[in-house]
Design a protein around this motif. Structure first.
Motif, PDB file in Angstrom:
ATOM      1  N   THR A 123      99.334 -20.680 -45.810  1.00 32.59           N
ATOM      2  CA  THR A 123     100.173 -21.427 -46.754  1.00 32.59           C
ATOM      3  C   THR A 123      99.369 -22.033 -47.904  1.00 32.59           C
ATOM      4  OG1 THR A 123     100.001 -23.388 -45.357  1.00 32.59           O
ATOM      5  CG2 THR A 123     101.931 -21.948 -45.034  1.00 32.59           C
ATOM      6  N   GLU A 124      98.052 -22.075 -47.796  1.00 30.02           N
ATOM      7  CA  GLU A 124      97.207 -22.644 -48.850  1.00 30.02           C
ATOM      8  C   GLU A 124      96.702 -21.587 -49.832  1.00 30.02           C
ATOM      9  OE1 GLU A 124      95.232 -26.343 -46.344  1.00 30.02           O
ATOM     10  OE2 GLU A 124      94.279 -24.368 -46.251  1.00 30.02           O
ATOM     11  N   LEU A 125      96.937 -20.305 -49.579  1.00 29.83           N
ATOM     12  CA  LEU A 125      96.457 -19.237 -50.455  1.00 29.83           C
ATOM     13  C   LEU A 125      97.253 -19.213 -51.756  1.00 29.83           C
ATOM     14  CD1 LEU A 125      95.972 -16.318 -47.921  1.00 29.83           C
ATOM     15  CD2 LEU A 125      94.206 -17.747 -48.941  1.00 29.83           C
ATOM     16  N   THR A 126      96.556 -18.860 -52.855  1.00 35.50           N
ATOM     17  CA  THR A 126      97.200 -18.706 -54.165  1.00 35.50           C
ATOM     18  C   THR A 126      96.787 -17.355 -54.749  1.00 35.50           C
ATOM     19  OG1 THR A 126      95.367 -19.678 -55.409  1.00 35.50           O
ATOM     20  CG2 THR A 126      97.047 -21.204 -54.549  1.00 35.50           C
ATOM     21  N   GLU A 127      97.226 -17.078 -55.984  1.00 39.54           N
ATOM     22  CA  GLU A 127      96.833 -15.841 -56.666  1.00 39.54           C
ATOM     23  C   GLU A 127      95.337 -15.782 -56.899  1.00 39.54           C
ATOM     24  OE1 GLU A 127      98.751 -15.098 -60.358  1.00 39.54           O
ATOM     25  OE2 GLU A 127     100.757 -15.184 -59.506  1.00 39.54           O
ATOM     26  N   ARG A 128      94.717 -16.909 -57.061  1.00 39.08           N
ATOM     27  CA  ARG A 128      93.306 -16.968 -57.452  1.00 39.08           C
ATOM     28  C   ARG A 128      92.351 -17.170 -56.274  1.00 39.08           C
ATOM     29  NH1 ARG A 128      91.813 -15.150 -61.580  1.00 39.08           N
ATOM     30  NH2 ARG A 128      90.321 -16.725 -62.137  1.00 39.08           N
ATOM     31  N   THR A 129      92.842 -17.122 -55.024  1.00 30.55           N
ATOM     32  CA  THR A 129      91.960 -17.322 -53.872  1.00 30.55           C
ATOM     33  C   THR A 129      91.765 -16.018 -53.113  1.00 30.55           C
ATOM     34  OG1 THR A 129      93.834 -17.987 -52.505  1.00 30.55           O
ATOM     35  CG2 THR A 129      92.576 -19.750 -53.531  1.00 30.55           C
ATOM     36  N   ASP A 140      93.308 -20.231 -32.831  1.00 26.42           N
ATOM     37  CA  ASP A 140      93.566 -21.389 -33.697  1.00 26.42           C
ATOM     38  C   ASP A 140      92.590 -21.482 -34.870  1.00 26.42           C
ATOM     39  OD1 ASP A 140      95.735 -22.206 -32.219  1.00 26.42           O
ATOM     40  OD2 ASP A 140      94.556 -23.535 -30.926  1.00 26.42           O
ATOM     41  N   ASP A 141      91.376 -20.935 -34.723  1.00 24.86           N
ATOM     42  CA  ASP A 141      90.382 -21.070 -35.788  1.00 24.86           C
ATOM     43  C   ASP A 141      90.475 -19.944 -36.834  1.00 24.86           C
ATOM     44  OD1 ASP A 141      89.473 -19.064 -34.110  1.00 24.86           O
ATOM     45  OD2 ASP A 141      87.367 -19.654 -34.251  1.00 24.86           O
ATOM     46  N   PHE A 142      91.527 -19.147 -36.816  1.00 23.71           N
ATOM     47  CA  PHE A 142      91.709 -18.079 -37.795  1.00 23.71           C
ATOM     48  C   PHE A 142      91.974 -18.690 -39.163  1.00 23.71           C
ATOM     49  CE2 PHE A 142      94.630 -15.223 -40.118  1.00 23.71           C
ATOM     50  CZ  PHE A 142      93.805 -14.136 -40.250  1.00 23.71           C
ATOM     51  N   HIS A 143      91.325 -18.097 -40.198  1.00 24.21           N
ATOM     52  CA  HIS A 143      91.506 -18.589 -41.561  1.00 24.21           C
ATOM     53  C   HIS A 143      91.188 -17.485 -42.564  1.00 24.21           C
ATOM     54  CE1 HIS A 143      87.263 -19.244 -40.520  1.00 24.21           C
ATOM     55  NE2 HIS A 143      87.015 -19.029 -41.799  1.00 24.21           N
ATOM     56  N   PHE A 144      91.320 -17.802 -43.837  1.00 25.13           N
ATOM     57  CA  PHE A 144      91.000 -16.879 -44.915  1.00 25.13           C
ATOM     58  C   PHE A 144      89.830 -17.430 -45.695  1.00 25.13           C
ATOM     59  CE2 PHE A 144      95.385 -16.155 -43.858  1.00 25.13           C
ATOM     60  CZ  PHE A 144      95.493 -14.784 -43.854  1.00 25.13           C
TER      61      PHE A 144
END
Length: 175
Positions: A123-129, A140-144
């Motif tokens: 939910t924190e991702l944007t076009e520029r990330t 639980d520790d999965f992320h981008f």
């Protein structure tokens, strides 16, 4: 169409005479070939007698068992074939020979800088990330990655190099 006792008896008689299911259906009328076959199976009637053949009861005799091999059976020895090819040559299943591939050693590049992940969730991702996934999605520790993405790319420069390898490099690695 109901199967009356009279029709069942006629079915049994015609079946014993060796008529096919289609012929029986035509003589009974109002019933399909598949209905006749189904009724024959439900009545557990023996296999149909074929014209000019023997009944299925006569065919039920078993063949005598094959004679057993003697206990002294020894397979003939196989002679060793001489190898007339170099030590590093390989042979494929169809017999074509080809030279072995030299083993290459992996040497990691020293000038690669691995970016520090910002550990963003979906939910924190944007076009520029950078949208490079890190870890197991079921944990639980999965992320981008979350670093700044290149123009027209979903990844940062580091992950873009991993995702989009030049064709020539992929061909070299496949060999």
């Amino acid at each position: 169409m109901n199967w009356t006792d009279e029709r069942v008896e006629r079915l049994k008689k015609l079946w014993a005479e060796g008529l096919s299911a289609s012929q029986i259906a035509a003589q009974l009328g109002g019933v399909s070939r598949n209905a006749v076959i189904g009724k024959v199976h439900r009545l557990n009637l023996p296999g149909r007698v074929k014209a000019g053949g023997t009944s299925s009861v006569a065919r039920a005799t078993k063949r005598p068992a094959a004679p057993q091999r003697s206990q002294t059976f020894n397979p003939r020895p196989v002679a060793a074939r001489p190898a007339a090819r170099p030590a590093n040559a390989l042979v494929s299943k169809d017999g074509a020979e080809f030279e072995g591939v030299e083993e290459t050693r992996f040497s990691p590049a020293n000038d690669v800088i691995v970016p520090i992940s910002k550990k963003l969730i979906l939910t924190e991702l944007t076009e520029r990330t950078c949208k490079w996934p890190i870890g197991d999605p079921t944990k639980d520790d999965f992320h981008f990655c979350g670093c700044e993405a290149l123009d027209a790319s979903p990844y940062c420069s580091y992950h873009g190099k991993l995702a989009y390898q030049p064709v020539s490099e992929r061909r070299k690695q496949a060999r």
